[in-house]
Scaffold this active site. Structure first.
Site, PDB file in Angstrom:
ATOM      1  CG  MET A   1      -1.786   1.095   1.519  1.00 47.48           C
ATOM      2  SD  MET A   1      -1.281   2.430   2.924  1.00 47.48           S
ATOM      3  CE  MET A   1      -1.023   3.081   3.143  1.00 47.48           C
ATOM      4  N   PRO A   2       1.033   2.126  -1.390  1.00 57.24           N
ATOM      5  CG  PRO A   2       2.253   1.781  -3.430  1.00 57.24           C
ATOM      6  CD  PRO A   2       1.216   1.221  -1.925  1.00 57.24           C
ATOM      7  CG  LEU A   3      -0.139   7.930   2.740  1.00 58.43           C
ATOM      8  CD1 LEU A   3      -1.220   8.139   2.094  1.00 58.43           C
ATOM      9  CD2 LEU A   3       0.153   8.445   4.308  1.00 58.43           C
ATOM     10  CB  VAL A  72       4.818   6.263   2.056  1.00 57.47           C
ATOM     11  CG1 VAL A  72       5.588   5.211   3.869  1.00 57.47           C
ATOM     12  CG2 VAL A  72       5.139   8.021   3.005  1.00 57.47           C
TER      13      VAL A  72
END
Length: 133
Positions: A1-3, A72
């Site tokens: 899960m990229p933020l 992130v």
């Protein structure tokens, strides 16, 4: 899960901003093979006096259309995958909304699997026994 945090100057149309968000997400799908529904993005639009950058740093000539993308993402990807991500995002943004590749700046912050909680107060990528997914 990229933020994903996307920062740009105020004044662009909603369609332009959405095209940036969509292109960044598609670049993540292409290069990192994330699921299409793994989408978490924050978009910040700044007044010119709050958006400070060197237009010629490292010999890359940026315009006022520069977009800063801070990702992130988990640190389980190698350098080749990261390079593919940078390329995919820049390629996608050049197509839609038509940004210059020089105006795409990406910063990747990596972290460990146990540093993600998607809710319920648990480390989402850690099994009950402390191992990964």
């Amino acid at each position: 899960m990229p933020l994903v945090r996307i920062s740009l100057l105020k004044g662009k149309s909603r369609e332009h901003v959405r095209a940036i968000a969509d292109s960044v997400h598609q670049g993540l799908i292409d290069a990192y093979k994330i699921p299409p529904d793994d989408r978490f993005q924050l978009i910040d639009q700044h007044d010119p006096e709050d958006f400070i950058f060197d237009a010629g740093y490292l010999g890359i000539h940026r315009s006022s259309d520069v977009v800063f993308i801070h990702l992130v993402a988990g640190n389980w990807r190698d350098a080749a995958q990261k390079q593919a991500l940078y390329q995919a995002i820049a390629d996608r943004l050049a197509i839609s909304p038509g940004l210059r590749r020089e105006d795409v700046q990406i910063v990747l912050s990596s972290n460990q699997r146990d540093e993600w909680s998607f809710g319920n107060g648990v480390a989402s990528y850690v099994k009950a026994d402390g191992s990964g997914p």
